[in-house]
Design an enzyme around this catalytic site. Structure first.
Site, PDB file in Angstrom:
ATOM      1  N   GLY A   1      -0.392 -16.222  -5.695  1.00 33.94           N
ATOM      2  CA  GLY A   1       0.443 -17.194  -5.021  1.00 33.94           C
ATOM      3  C   GLY A   1       0.278 -17.063  -3.513  1.00 33.94           C
ATOM      4  O   GLY A   1      -0.161 -16.023  -3.015  1.00 33.94           O
ATOM      5  N   CYS A   2       0.628 -18.110  -2.787  1.00 35.67           N
ATOM      6  CA  CYS A   2       0.462 -18.051  -1.332  1.00 35.67           C
ATOM      7  C   CYS A   2       1.409 -17.028  -0.702  1.00 35.67           C
ATOM      8  O   CYS A   2       0.983 -16.192   0.108  1.00 35.67           O
ATOM      9  CB  CYS A   2       0.651 -19.433  -0.716  1.00 35.67           C
ATOM     10  SG  CYS A   2       2.223 -20.235  -1.087  1.00 35.67           S
ATOM     11  N   TRP A   3       2.684 -17.061  -1.068  1.00 36.25           N
ATOM     12  CA  TRP A   3       3.658 -16.166  -0.439  1.00 36.25           C
ATOM     13  C   TRP A   3       3.385 -14.682  -0.691  1.00 36.25           C
ATOM     14  O   TRP A   3       3.526 -13.861   0.223  1.00 36.25           O
ATOM     15  CB  TRP A   3       5.071 -16.511  -0.908  1.00 36.25           C
ATOM     16  CG  TRP A   3       5.659 -17.736  -0.281  1.00 36.25           C
ATOM     17  CD1 TRP A   3       5.943 -18.932  -0.874  1.00 36.25           C
ATOM     18  CD2 TRP A   3       6.045 -17.904   1.089  1.00 36.25           C
ATOM     19  NE1 TRP A   3       6.475 -19.817   0.016  1.00 36.25           N
ATOM     20  CE2 TRP A   3       6.557 -19.212   1.237  1.00 36.25           C
ATOM     21  CE3 TRP A   3       6.019 -17.069   2.200  1.00 36.25           C
ATOM     22  CZ2 TRP A   3       7.031 -19.705   2.445  1.00 36.25           C
ATOM     23  CZ3 TRP A   3       6.488 -17.550   3.410  1.00 36.25           C
ATOM     24  CH2 TRP A   3       6.983 -18.859   3.525  1.00 36.25           C
TER      25      TRP A   3
ATOM     26  N   TYR B   1      -1.862 -16.570   7.737  1.00 33.55           N
ATOM     27  CA  TYR B   1      -2.977 -17.104   6.968  1.00 33.55           C
ATOM     28  C   TYR B   1      -2.701 -18.562   6.610  1.00 33.55           C
ATOM     29  O   TYR B   1      -1.608 -19.066   6.841  1.00 33.55           O
ATOM     30  CB  TYR B   1      -3.273 -16.281   5.716  1.00 33.55           C
ATOM     31  CG  TYR B   1      -2.084 -15.927   4.832  1.00 33.55           C
ATOM     32  CD1 TYR B   1      -1.944 -16.462   3.560  1.00 33.55           C
ATOM     33  CD2 TYR B   1      -1.121 -15.012   5.257  1.00 33.55           C
ATOM     34  CE1 TYR B   1      -0.883 -16.111   2.732  1.00 33.55           C
ATOM     35  CE2 TYR B   1      -0.056 -14.656   4.447  1.00 33.55           C
ATOM     36  CZ  TYR B   1       0.061 -15.218   3.189  1.00 33.55           C
ATOM     37  OH  TYR B   1       1.119 -14.869   2.381  1.00 33.55           O
TER      38      TYR B   1
END
Length: 315
Positions: free
Chosen positions: A115-117, A286
Protein backbone atom coordinates in the site's frame (compact mmCIF):
# COMPACT_ATOMS: atom_id res chain seq x y z
CA UNK A 1 11.78 -14.06 -24.72
CA UNK A 2 8.75 -11.75 -24.71
CA UNK A 3 6.62 -11.99 -21.56
CA UNK A 4 2.84 -11.77 -21.85
CA UNK A 5 1.49 -9.36 -19.23
CA UNK A 6 -2.21 -8.85 -18.51
CA UNK A 7 -3.33 -5.90 -16.39
CA UNK A 8 -6.67 -6.90 -14.91
CA UNK A 9 -8.23 -3.52 -14.16
CA UNK A 10 -6.16 -1.48 -16.59
CA UNK A 11 -8.78 1.30 -16.74
CA UNK A 12 -8.21 2.36 -13.12
CA UNK A 13 -5.71 4.95 -11.91
CA UNK A 14 -2.96 2.45 -11.04
CA UNK A 15 -3.64 0.26 -14.07
CA UNK A 16 -3.38 3.18 -16.47
CA UNK A 17 -0.08 4.26 -14.92
CA UNK A 18 1.36 0.74 -15.19
CA UNK A 19 0.22 0.40 -18.79
CA UNK A 20 1.79 3.75 -19.69
CA UNK A 21 5.11 2.64 -18.20
CA UNK A 22 5.07 -0.70 -20.05
CA UNK A 23 3.66 0.37 -23.41
CA UNK A 24 7.06 1.00 -25.04
CA UNK A 25 8.72 -2.18 -23.74
CA UNK A 26 9.92 -4.64 -26.39
CA UNK A 27 10.37 -7.45 -23.86
CA UNK A 28 6.67 -7.38 -22.96
CA UNK A 29 3.48 -8.16 -24.87
CA UNK A 30 0.61 -6.37 -23.17
CA UNK A 31 -2.57 -8.40 -23.31
CA UNK A 32 -5.59 -6.10 -23.30
CA UNK A 33 -9.15 -7.32 -22.83
CA UNK A 34 -11.80 -5.54 -24.94
CA UNK A 35 -13.83 -2.94 -23.04
CA UNK A 36 -17.06 -4.85 -23.42
CA UNK A 37 -15.52 -7.98 -21.83
CA UNK A 38 -13.91 -6.43 -18.75
CA UNK A 39 -16.68 -7.72 -16.49
CA UNK A 40 -17.05 -11.04 -18.31
CA UNK A 41 -15.71 -13.67 -15.92
CA UNK A 42 -15.02 -16.22 -18.62
CA UNK A 43 -13.11 -13.73 -20.76
CA UNK A 44 -11.06 -12.53 -17.78
CA UNK A 45 -10.23 -16.12 -16.89
CA UNK A 46 -8.96 -16.69 -20.42
CA UNK A 47 -6.66 -13.66 -20.29
CA UNK A 48 -5.43 -14.51 -16.80
CA UNK A 49 -4.54 -18.07 -17.78
CA UNK A 50 -2.73 -17.16 -20.99
CA UNK A 51 -0.55 -14.49 -19.37
CA UNK A 52 2.90 -15.05 -17.94
CA UNK A 53 2.32 -12.38 -15.32
CA UNK A 54 -1.05 -10.91 -14.33
CA UNK A 55 -1.13 -7.55 -12.54
CA UNK A 56 -4.34 -7.06 -10.57
CA UNK A 57 -5.50 -3.45 -10.23
CA UNK A 58 -8.87 -4.21 -8.73
CA UNK A 59 -10.95 -3.88 -5.55
CA UNK A 60 -10.08 -6.54 -2.98
CA UNK A 61 -12.95 -8.95 -3.68
CA UNK A 62 -12.40 -8.76 -7.43
CA UNK A 63 -8.69 -9.43 -6.93
CA UNK A 64 -9.47 -12.55 -4.91
CA UNK A 65 -11.81 -13.68 -7.66
CA UNK A 66 -9.11 -13.17 -10.30
CA UNK A 67 -6.67 -15.33 -8.36
CA UNK A 68 -9.32 -18.06 -8.08
CA UNK A 69 -9.77 -18.00 -11.86
CA UNK A 70 -6.15 -18.98 -12.52
CA UNK A 71 -6.14 -22.71 -13.20
CA UNK A 72 -2.55 -23.26 -14.29
CA UNK A 73 0.69 -23.29 -12.30
CA UNK A 74 2.55 -20.92 -14.62
CA UNK A 75 0.76 -17.56 -14.39
CA UNK A 76 2.50 -15.39 -11.83
CA UNK A 77 0.60 -12.60 -10.08
CA UNK A 78 1.26 -9.10 -8.78
CA UNK A 79 -1.74 -7.96 -6.77
CA UNK A 80 -1.98 -4.18 -6.31
CA UNK A 81 -5.04 -4.46 -4.05
CA UNK A 82 -4.89 -4.98 -0.29
CA UNK A 83 -6.49 -8.43 -0.54
CA UNK A 84 -3.31 -10.45 0.01
CA UNK A 85 -0.95 -8.05 1.80
CA UNK A 86 -0.56 -10.25 4.89
CA UNK A 87 -1.78 -13.54 3.39
CA UNK A 88 0.21 -16.77 3.63
CA UNK A 89 1.96 -17.72 0.42
CA UNK A 90 2.31 -14.14 -0.82
CA UNK A 91 5.57 -12.18 -0.99
CA UNK A 92 5.47 -8.56 0.07
CA UNK A 93 6.54 -6.40 -2.85
CA UNK A 94 8.68 -3.82 -1.05
CA UNK A 95 12.01 -4.80 -2.58
CA UNK A 96 14.19 -2.68 -0.30
CA UNK A 97 12.47 -3.77 2.93
CA UNK A 98 15.17 -6.33 3.77
CA UNK A 99 18.32 -7.54 2.10
CA UNK A 100 16.63 -10.80 1.11
CA UNK A 101 13.38 -9.25 -0.15
CA UNK A 102 14.55 -8.54 -3.69
CA UNK A 103 15.41 -12.20 -4.26
CA UNK A 104 12.17 -13.33 -2.63
CA UNK A 105 10.20 -11.22 -5.12
CA UNK A 106 12.34 -12.40 -8.02
CA UNK A 107 11.47 -16.06 -7.38
CA UNK A 108 7.88 -15.70 -6.18
CA UNK A 109 4.72 -16.70 -8.03
CA UNK A 110 2.49 -14.49 -5.89
CA UNK A 111 3.59 -10.94 -5.05
CA UNK A 112 1.41 -8.46 -3.18
CA UNK A 113 2.16 -4.84 -4.01
CA UNK A 114 2.53 -2.63 -0.91
CA UNK A 115 0.00 0.00 0.00
CA UNK A 116 1.11 3.59 -0.46
CA UNK A 117 0.85 4.63 3.20
CA UNK A 118 2.72 1.72 4.83
CA UNK A 119 5.97 1.99 2.87
CA UNK A 120 7.19 5.20 4.51
CA UNK A 121 6.65 3.98 8.06
CA UNK A 122 7.99 0.49 7.32
CA UNK A 123 11.14 2.04 5.85
CA UNK A 124 11.68 4.03 9.05
CA UNK A 125 10.55 1.66 11.79
CA UNK A 126 11.59 -1.80 10.60
CA UNK A 127 15.33 -0.97 10.80
CA UNK A 128 14.95 0.37 14.34
CA UNK A 129 13.05 -2.67 15.59
CA UNK A 130 15.42 -5.05 13.78
CA UNK A 131 18.41 -3.31 15.37
CA UNK A 132 16.88 -3.47 18.84
CA UNK A 133 16.66 0.32 19.20
CA UNK A 134 12.88 0.12 19.57
CA UNK A 135 10.94 -2.67 21.29
CA UNK A 136 8.28 -4.39 19.22
CA UNK A 137 5.60 -3.26 21.68
CA UNK A 138 6.50 0.42 21.32
CA UNK A 139 3.43 2.69 20.97
CA UNK A 140 3.63 4.25 17.51
CA UNK A 141 1.76 7.13 15.90
CA UNK A 142 1.79 7.74 12.14
CA UNK A 143 0.39 10.67 10.22
CA UNK A 144 0.87 12.24 6.83
CA UNK A 145 -0.63 13.71 3.69
CA UNK A 146 -1.20 12.30 0.20
CA UNK A 147 -2.43 13.68 -3.08
CA UNK A 148 -6.07 13.03 -3.90
CA UNK A 149 -5.20 10.54 -6.67
CA UNK A 150 -4.71 7.97 -3.92
CA UNK A 151 -8.47 7.88 -3.42
CA UNK A 152 -9.21 6.62 -6.94
CA UNK A 153 -11.52 7.94 -9.62
CA UNK A 154 -14.31 9.08 -7.30
CA UNK A 155 -12.10 11.28 -5.12
CA UNK A 156 -10.21 12.58 -8.15
CA UNK A 157 -13.49 13.66 -9.72
CA UNK A 158 -14.63 15.36 -6.49
CA UNK A 159 -11.44 17.36 -6.09
CA UNK A 160 -11.20 18.34 -9.75
CA UNK A 161 -14.84 19.45 -9.75
CA UNK A 162 -14.27 21.68 -6.70
CA UNK A 163 -10.78 22.85 -7.71
CA UNK A 164 -9.50 25.63 -5.43
CA UNK A 165 -12.48 25.36 -3.07
CA UNK A 166 -11.68 21.73 -2.19
CA UNK A 167 -10.35 20.99 1.30
CA UNK A 168 -6.62 21.74 1.46
CA UNK A 169 -6.00 19.28 4.30
CA UNK A 170 -8.68 16.66 4.87
CA UNK A 171 -8.03 14.10 7.63
CA UNK A 172 -9.85 10.80 7.14
CA UNK A 173 -10.07 7.26 8.54
CA UNK A 174 -11.14 8.94 11.78
CA UNK A 175 -12.61 5.67 13.05
CA UNK A 176 -8.93 4.67 13.46
CA UNK A 177 -9.38 1.40 11.57
CA UNK A 178 -7.69 2.05 8.22
CA UNK A 179 -7.35 -1.05 6.03
CA UNK A 180 -3.56 -0.64 5.88
CA UNK A 181 -3.13 -1.24 9.62
CA UNK A 182 -2.53 -5.02 9.40
CA UNK A 183 0.17 -4.44 6.79
CA UNK A 184 1.76 -1.64 8.80
CA UNK A 185 1.85 -3.77 11.93
CA UNK A 186 3.08 -6.96 10.32
CA UNK A 187 5.96 -5.60 8.25
CA UNK A 188 7.34 -3.13 10.76
CA UNK A 189 7.55 -5.92 13.33
CA UNK A 190 5.23 -4.18 15.78
CA UNK A 191 3.09 -6.30 18.08
CA UNK A 192 0.15 -3.89 18.03
CA UNK A 193 -1.28 -1.55 15.42
CA UNK A 194 -0.11 2.07 15.30
CA UNK A 195 -2.39 5.06 15.74
CA UNK A 196 -2.73 6.17 12.11
CA UNK A 197 -4.22 9.51 11.02
CA UNK A 198 -3.85 10.13 7.26
CA UNK A 199 -4.98 13.20 5.35
CA UNK A 200 -5.68 14.14 1.73
CA UNK A 201 -4.35 17.40 0.27
CA UNK A 202 -5.68 19.48 -2.60
CA UNK A 203 -3.05 18.39 -5.11
CA UNK A 204 -2.94 15.41 -7.47
CA UNK A 205 -0.09 13.20 -6.29
CA UNK A 206 2.86 12.93 -3.93
CA UNK A 207 2.94 12.04 -0.25
CA UNK A 208 4.74 12.53 3.03
CA UNK A 209 4.54 10.31 6.09
CA UNK A 210 5.67 11.22 9.60
CA UNK A 211 6.42 8.93 12.56
CA UNK A 212 7.08 10.94 15.75
CA UNK A 213 8.95 9.02 18.45
CA UNK A 214 9.20 9.80 22.18
CA UNK A 215 11.85 7.61 23.84
CA UNK A 216 11.53 8.83 27.43
CA UNK A 217 10.07 5.57 28.72
CA UNK A 218 12.83 3.34 27.33
CA UNK A 219 15.56 1.88 29.51
CA UNK A 220 18.11 2.79 26.84
CA UNK A 221 17.35 5.90 24.80
CA UNK A 222 18.79 5.90 21.27
CA UNK A 223 20.39 9.09 20.00
CA UNK A 224 19.59 10.68 16.68
CA UNK A 225 22.93 9.40 15.41
CA UNK A 226 22.02 5.85 16.54
CA UNK A 227 18.71 6.01 14.70
CA UNK A 228 20.21 7.45 11.52
CA UNK A 229 23.03 4.87 11.53
CA UNK A 230 20.58 1.97 11.91
CA UNK A 231 18.38 3.21 9.09
CA UNK A 232 21.36 3.96 6.83
CA UNK A 233 22.92 0.55 7.48
CA UNK A 234 19.62 -1.20 6.78
CA UNK A 235 19.39 0.29 3.30
CA UNK A 236 23.10 0.44 2.47
CA UNK A 237 23.04 -2.83 0.54
CA UNK A 238 19.65 -2.28 -1.10
CA UNK A 239 19.94 -2.06 -4.88
CA UNK A 240 16.77 -0.07 -5.18
CA UNK A 241 15.09 3.27 -4.77
CA UNK A 242 15.18 4.05 -1.04
CA UNK A 243 17.64 6.76 -0.04
CA UNK A 244 18.46 8.12 3.41
CA UNK A 245 19.04 11.86 3.72
CA UNK A 246 22.01 13.07 5.80
CA UNK A 247 21.39 13.67 9.50
CA UNK A 248 21.12 17.43 9.92
CA UNK A 249 20.19 19.86 12.68
CA UNK A 250 17.70 22.15 10.91
CA UNK A 251 14.34 23.70 11.62
CA UNK A 252 12.83 23.24 8.14
CA UNK A 253 13.73 21.90 4.71
CA UNK A 254 12.43 22.47 1.19
CA UNK A 255 12.98 18.75 0.59
CA UNK A 256 10.01 18.00 2.86
CA UNK A 257 7.53 18.68 0.09
CA UNK A 258 5.12 15.79 -0.54
CA UNK A 259 5.40 16.49 -4.27
CA UNK A 260 9.21 16.63 -4.32
CA UNK A 261 9.69 13.12 -5.77
CA UNK A 262 6.70 13.03 -8.11
CA UNK A 263 7.23 11.12 -11.36
CA UNK A 264 10.04 9.07 -9.81
CA UNK A 265 10.18 5.72 -8.04
CA UNK A 266 12.31 7.08 -5.21
CA UNK A 267 11.55 7.14 -1.49
CA UNK A 268 13.64 9.56 0.58
CA UNK A 269 13.81 8.96 4.32
CA UNK A 270 14.75 11.73 6.78
CA UNK A 271 15.67 11.43 10.46
CA UNK A 272 15.38 14.45 12.74
CA UNK A 273 16.11 14.27 16.45
CA UNK A 274 16.48 16.22 19.69
CA UNK A 275 18.64 14.14 22.01
CA UNK A 276 18.05 16.37 25.01
CA UNK A 277 14.31 15.82 24.75
CA UNK A 278 14.72 12.12 23.83
CA UNK A 279 12.59 12.64 20.74
CA UNK A 280 12.87 11.99 17.01
CA UNK A 281 10.73 12.04 13.90
CA UNK A 282 11.01 9.86 10.79
CA UNK A 283 9.77 11.51 7.61
CA UNK A 284 9.42 9.79 4.23
CA UNK A 285 8.69 11.52 0.91
CA UNK A 286 7.58 9.65 -2.21
CA UNK A 287 5.05 9.60 -5.05
CA UNK A 288 1.86 7.78 -4.06
CA UNK A 289 1.38 6.77 -7.72
CA UNK A 290 5.07 5.92 -8.15
CA UNK A 291 6.81 4.03 -5.37
CA UNK A 292 3.44 3.99 -3.63
CA UNK A 293 1.61 2.11 -6.40
CA UNK A 294 2.38 1.69 -10.11
CA UNK A 295 6.12 2.27 -9.80
CA UNK A 296 6.40 -0.44 -7.16
CA UNK A 297 4.38 -2.80 -9.35
CA UNK A 298 6.68 -2.24 -12.32
CA UNK A 299 9.74 -2.67 -10.10
CA UNK A 300 8.34 -5.99 -8.89
CA UNK A 301 7.52 -7.01 -12.46
CA UNK A 302 11.08 -6.29 -13.53
CA UNK A 303 12.45 -8.42 -10.71
CA UNK A 304 10.13 -11.29 -11.62
CA UNK A 305 11.18 -11.04 -15.26
CA UNK A 306 14.87 -11.02 -14.32
CA UNK A 307 15.62 -7.61 -15.87
CA UNK A 308 17.17 -4.52 -14.30
CA UNK A 309 14.66 -3.38 -11.70
CA UNK A 310 14.89 0.28 -12.78
CA UNK A 311 13.66 -0.48 -16.32
CA UNK A 312 10.79 1.88 -17.25
CA UNK A 313 11.20 3.69 -13.93
CA UNK A 314 12.52 7.22 -13.41
CA UNK A 315 15.03 7.40 -10.58
Amino acid sequence: MVARVFIDGEAGTTGLQIRERLAVRRDIELLSIPDELRKDTSARADYLNKSDIAILCLPDDAARESVSLIENDTTRVIDASSAHRVADGWTYGFAEMDRTQEEAIRTSKRVTNPGCWPQGMIAGLRPLISAGLLPADFAVTVNGISGYSGGGKGLIADYEANESSANMFAPYALGLSHKHLPEMTHYTGLTSAPLFTPAVGNYYKGMLTMVPLCFGGLDKVPSGADIHAAVSDHFAAANGFVEVAPLTDIQKSDELDPQALNDTNRLRLHVFANDQRAQAVLIAVYDNLGKGASGAAVQNLNLMLGVEQSTSLAA
